[in-house]
Design an enzyme around this catalytic site. Structure first.
Site, short mmCIF file in Angstrom:
data_model
loop_
_atom_site.label_atom_id
_atom_site.label_comp_id
_atom_site.label_asym_id
_atom_site.label_seq_id
_atom_site.Cartn_x
_atom_site.Cartn_y
_atom_site.Cartn_z
N SER A 67 0.84 -1.20 0.00
CA SER A 67 0.00 0.00 0.00
C SER A 67 0.87 1.25 0.00
O SER A 67 2.09 1.19 0.14
CB SER A 67 -0.92 0.00 1.23
OG SER A 67 -0.17 0.29 2.40
N SER A 69 0.85 3.74 2.23
CA SER A 69 0.83 4.44 3.52
C SER A 69 2.20 4.97 3.94
O SER A 69 2.28 5.81 4.83
CB SER A 69 0.29 3.52 4.62
OG SER A 69 1.19 2.46 4.89
N LYS A 124 5.14 0.69 9.57
CA LYS A 124 4.92 2.10 9.89
C LYS A 124 6.20 2.65 10.54
O LYS A 124 7.14 1.92 10.82
CB LYS A 124 3.75 2.28 10.87
CG LYS A 124 2.44 1.64 10.44
CD LYS A 124 1.83 2.31 9.23
CE LYS A 124 0.56 1.60 8.77
NZ LYS A 124 0.01 2.16 7.52
N SER A 231 -3.08 6.80 5.70
CA SER A 231 -2.44 5.72 6.47
C SER A 231 -3.34 5.29 7.61
O SER A 231 -3.83 6.12 8.39
CB SER A 231 -1.09 6.19 7.02
OG SER A 231 -0.54 5.22 7.90
#
Length: 267
Positions: A67, A69, A124, A231
């Site tokens: 993704s 994010s 993250k 995100s």
């Protein structure tokens, strides 16, 4: 698909065949008799599976970014390498830490098992460690009441599948020992309040329409995506427990669409 469990199962099966053949079956075969295929194949694959299992479980594990994010640090299609031992040695499959080493620090790019569904791996950036007070207000990050400095780099656009071009502003954020780039969209609210769920230690957070303040509990970490307005991160589903940590992302080793990204270290 639980790949670590599948790999461990193959290791046990091929290893058992190798041991049984060494201790029992080879002594029962005639001197000129060939090994049956169901013994030959597992024995041939056992050393390869053992090497892959050890590398993947204790040293380095590859991941693919699914993704956007973490744009602009990581883009969709990046294949990355994750250091599995930097935060401690963990038993595979059950992820139980047996040797303690360093702890995640603010600024680290962390791979972890998603707290709401541990079968899914997330990536993250750590912005808060145990004891930190993390505040995000009007798209500005504060750690322990100290503003995290940002420097404007310029406009940035990227393609979001199904949505077309997304236009954002790119900033350098000075968090931890190494700075990194983030994206901020002035057209999106800094917090989608309706998307905030219930999670462990939810009482440590105070939310408003423009942001939040969270105190990170012991044994947990607070994470954000570098693509701040696109995100799903700790703002919405809570803290990352230490037992969910997989490792630290440190390098892009492949990207089929952009060879220039190969070999880049992740900051």
């Amino acid at each position: 698909m639980n790949f670590p469990l599948i790999l461990f199962s193959l290791l046990v099966i091929t290893g058992a065949v190798w041991v049984l053949d060494y201790l029992i079956w080879r002594h029962k075969r005639k001197q000129d008799e060939d090994e049956p295929w169901w013994i030959e194949y597992p024995k041939s694959f056992f050393p390869i599976i053992l090497i892959v299992f050890c590398l993947r479980s204790f040293i380095i594990e590859p991941f693919k970014i699914p993704s956007g994010s973490m744009i602009p640090t990581l883009i969709v299609g990046d294949f990355i390498l994750v250091n599995k031992y930097v935060y401690g040695i963990r038993l595979p499959v059950i992820n139980k830490k047996i040797i303690d080493m360093d702890s995640p620090e603010a600024g680290d790019v962390l791979v972890f098992r998603f707290p709401e569904d541990p079968s899914i791996d997330y990536i993250k950036r750590v912005v808060g460690v145990p004891g930190d007070v993390v505040t995000y207000h009007n798209k500005q990050l504060f750690i322990n009441d100290q503003i995290v400095e940002q420097a404007y780099e310029g406009d940035y656009k990227y393609v979001e599948p199904g949505l077309g071009y997304i236009y954002s502003e790119k900033y350098t954020e000075y968090l931890g020992e190494a700075n990194h780039s983030i994206l901020v969209s002035r057209e999106v609210n800094g917090l989608q309040y309706a998307s905030v769920r219930e999670f462990p230690f939810r009482e440590n957070c105070q939310y408003s329409r423009t942001g939040f303040t969270c105190t990170v509990p012991p044994g947990n970490y607070f994470t954000l995506g570098d693509n701040r307005d696109s995100s799903s991160d700790s703002r919405y589903w809570g803290f990352v427990p230490d037992e969910n940590i997989v490792g630290k992302a440190f390098m892009i080793w492949w990207n089929f669409g952009d060879f220039d990204r190969i070999g880049q270290f992740i900051q």
